[in-house]
Design a protein around this motif. Structure first.
Motif, PDB file in Angstrom:
ATOM      1  N   LEU A  63       4.356   5.395   0.870  1.00 48.03           N
ATOM      2  CA  LEU A  63       4.782   5.977  -0.398  1.00 48.03           C
ATOM      3  C   LEU A  63       3.853   5.681  -1.574  1.00 48.03           C
ATOM      4  N   PHE A  64       2.772   4.976  -1.324  1.00 43.38           N
ATOM      5  CA  PHE A  64       1.884   4.577  -2.415  1.00 43.38           C
ATOM      6  C   PHE A  64       1.346   5.781  -3.181  1.00 43.38           C
ATOM      7  N   ALA A  65       0.840   6.778  -2.489  1.00 45.32           N
ATOM      8  CA  ALA A  65       0.214   7.930  -3.155  1.00 45.32           C
ATOM      9  C   ALA A  65       1.207   8.657  -4.054  1.00 45.32           C
ATOM     10  N   LEU A  70      -6.321  -0.167  10.331  1.00 48.43           N
ATOM     11  CA  LEU A  70      -5.401   0.826  10.899  1.00 48.43           C
ATOM     12  C   LEU A  70      -4.655   0.257  12.107  1.00 48.43           C
ATOM     13  N   ALA A  71      -5.332  -0.556  12.908  1.00 48.67           N
ATOM     14  CA  ALA A  71      -4.679  -1.177  14.060  1.00 48.67           C
ATOM     15  C   ALA A  71      -3.556  -2.110  13.606  1.00 48.67           C
ATOM     16  N   PHE A 111      -1.670   7.721  11.283  1.00 44.59           N
ATOM     17  CA  PHE A 111      -2.482   6.501  11.367  1.00 44.59           C
ATOM     18  C   PHE A 111      -3.082   6.338  12.762  1.00 44.59           C
ATOM     19  N   LEU A 112      -2.298   6.671  13.798  1.00 48.40           N
ATOM     20  CA  LEU A 112      -2.816   6.582  15.157  1.00 48.40           C
ATOM     21  C   LEU A 112      -3.899   7.624  15.397  1.00 48.40           C
ATOM     22  N   GLY A 126      -6.211   5.696   2.044  1.00 48.07           N
ATOM     23  CA  GLY A 126      -7.327   5.914   2.962  1.00 48.07           C
ATOM     24  C   GLY A 126      -8.664   5.805   2.258  1.00 48.07           C
ATOM     25  N   THR A 127      -8.740   6.351   1.042  1.00 48.08           N
ATOM     26  CA  THR A 127      -9.984   6.301   0.275  1.00 48.08           C
ATOM     27  C   THR A 127     -10.381   4.857  -0.026  1.00 48.08           C
TER      28      THR A 127
END
Length: 516
Positions: A57-59, A314-315, A138-139, A298-299
């Motif tokens: 929910l950050f974005a 990501l893992a 994410f996967l 992601g950025t």
């Protein structure tokens, strides 16, 4: 407020069984009390999952409220701590598997218990689907796949199946994996956060008091902040899962209230720290607020860690998603099992069955696997259907909470005197009122219409989903009368005339072995 530890922290298991018998449950096939205090904390923490909540929910929250949205973690954390204190006092009196259902049943009655359990069960099942589906992107990014609806569905189902396999392994395995999830998520959050603060920080703390134009002028900012605060509202639940496994924890009346509070403290700190590190590392707030940058997480991660480091992060995020789904499944299965052994659900004869080898309810776990998978598969037919179903998830959990909080306040005003190891004493009523007030405000914020230019049903989607779930529950309640199917103790918190109100006086032991 005070705690009254009436027994040592390492209570013999036979005393726990005796307490369960006094509460009205005696049978041969029992859960094994193999979950340690930290295993219980880990279950609540991984259900709460700060990484999952913040990254998801950050974005949207940053775009709606700008950097000051971080203060919602403090506001919501205090409100939910009131709820956790109320729950701690209740579970100390009624350490029974299933959490909110048996609590509501004992505090108010079988009908109230049914509705509370029904609302919360649907909320848990839809939350499992929503969390698993959210892990798909994410996967995909980790393995380098193009993110499509099909790939997301496959990843989500794989995650649910893996979590189910862990849960079927028994309490000890669940406890160990939950602790592994806690260490991985908390350790990862700290390492990532510290690195972002040291090597990728773009701003100082003053930005936390600057909206950067989010929400328009100052007169409208409160509305924007309330919408952005959903990141905090969606964050602080999970502590109740500590009580869902009350029959698997030694000395639950002492340990579980502590575990609930510890979940709030650790989870709240981790979520706030992760959010802070991300906020200070976002280079351009205007791009996020305008919608130009739709993936600031992601950025930031790609820029701070590079390609290999990004994949490591990501893992860790995926471990958090797996742990979260696993803990949600554990909570849902114990809830459905608890309701089923009281014959409150359709197919109760199956859902109440118990696997002696692993000491888990296999069909209740299967329910917590199959229903979320079916919800996710529904997105193939209609992606909007998934949105409609999952939109109820967080609201349903808060609604389930407040049904218990309201029942507790009613019971107090009618004469309930908590007698467990954890007691709020003279603070009981004020804390209960504060918890109820907070819950009503939180629910109002979740259902409040946000997009006046959209069709009315879009604005009220969350509220409509709640009306449907509660409506179906009421229809089943009055049509099938599940509350008449069992002689399980109910509405015995308030002392009857001439009674001292003790559990032993108000609950009669029953042997349900033939039924199970």
């Amino acid at each position: 407020m005070s705690t009254n530890a009436k027994s040592a922290d390492h209570s013999p298991i036979d005393e726990d069984a005796e307490q369960l018998a006094r509460l009205g449950y005696t049978y041969e096939k029992q859960f094994k009390r193999e979950m340690s205090f930290w295993g219980n904390v880990s279950l609540g923490f991984t259900y709460l999952s700060p990484v999952v909540g913040v990254y998801t929910l950050f974005a949207s929250s940053l775009g709606l409220g700008g950097p000051p949205m971080i203060w919602s973690f403090l506001i919501v954390g205090v409100g939910q701590l009131f709820v956790a204190l109320v729950f701690g006092e209740i579970v100390s009196n009624y350490p029974v598997a299933g959490g909110v259902y048996p609590w509501a049943r004992r505090l108010w009655g079988a009908k109230w218990g049914w509705m509370t359990g029904w609302v919360y069960l649907i909320a848990l099942l839809t939350t499992i689907a929503g969390v698993a589906y959210g892990a798909g992107t994410f996967l995909d990014a980790l393995v380098g796949m193009e993110s499509t609806t099909t790939s997301t569905i496959i990843c989500a189902i794989a995650l649910i199946l893996a979590a189910t396999a862990i849960n079927l392994g028994g309490t000890k395995l669940l406890s160990k994996v939950a602790m592994l999830g806690l260490f991985a998520e908390l350790g990862g959050a700290l390492v990532v956060g510290i690195w972002l603060l040291v090597a990728a920080r773009q701003h100082d703390l003053s930005v936390l008091f600057n909206s950067f134009g989010a929400g328009g002028d100052g007169s409208n900012y409160f509305i924007a902040f309330a919408a952005a605060a959903l990141i905090g509202i969606y964050q602080y639940y999970g502590f109740e899962a500590c009580g869902d496994v009350a029959e698997e924890v030694p000395n639950p009346g002492v340990r579980i209230p502590k575990a609930m509070r510890m979940t709030i403290y650790i989870g709240g700190f981790a979520a706030t720290f992760v959010c802070l590190s991300l906020i200070l590392a976002v280079p351009d707030y205007a791009a996020v607020i305008s919608g130009e940058n739709t993936d600031p997480v992601g950025t930031v991660l790609a820029g701070a860690f590079g390609e290999i480091g990004h994949k490591v992060v990501l893992a860790i995020v995926l471990i958090s998603f797996l742990s979260c789904v696993m803990s949600l499944q554990a909570a849902a299965s114990r809830l459905s099992y608890s309701m089923a052994r009281d014959r409150m659900l359709p197919a109760s004869h199956l859902l109440a069955q118990f696997q002696e080898k692993r000491h888990v309810p296999p069909y209740s776990l299967l329910l917590a696997c199959v229903v979320p998978v079916l919800i996710i598969l529904g997105s193939v037919v209609s992606p909007d259907a998934l949105v409609v179903i999952v939109s109820f998830a967080a609201l349903g959990i808060y609604l389930g909470f407040q049904l218990v909080v309201l029942a507790a306040l009613r019971a107090r005003l009618k004469g309930w005197k908590p007698s467990g190891a954890f007691q709020l004493g003279k603070w009981g009523v004020p804390v209960n009122i504060a918890a109820l007030t907070w819950g009503v405000l939180g629910i109002t914020n979740m259902v409040w219409p946000r997009t006046p230019d959209s069709p009315w049903f879009v604005n009220y989607l969350v509220l409509l989903s709640a009306v449907v779930v509660v409506g179906v529950g009421l229809i089943y309640l009055f049509a099938k009368k599940p509350y008449t199917h069992s002689d399980a103790p109910a509405a015995d918190a308030v002392p009857a005339s001439g009674s001292n109100g003790s559990v032993a006086d108000n609950a009669q032991s029953r042997n349900v072995e033939n039924y199970l």
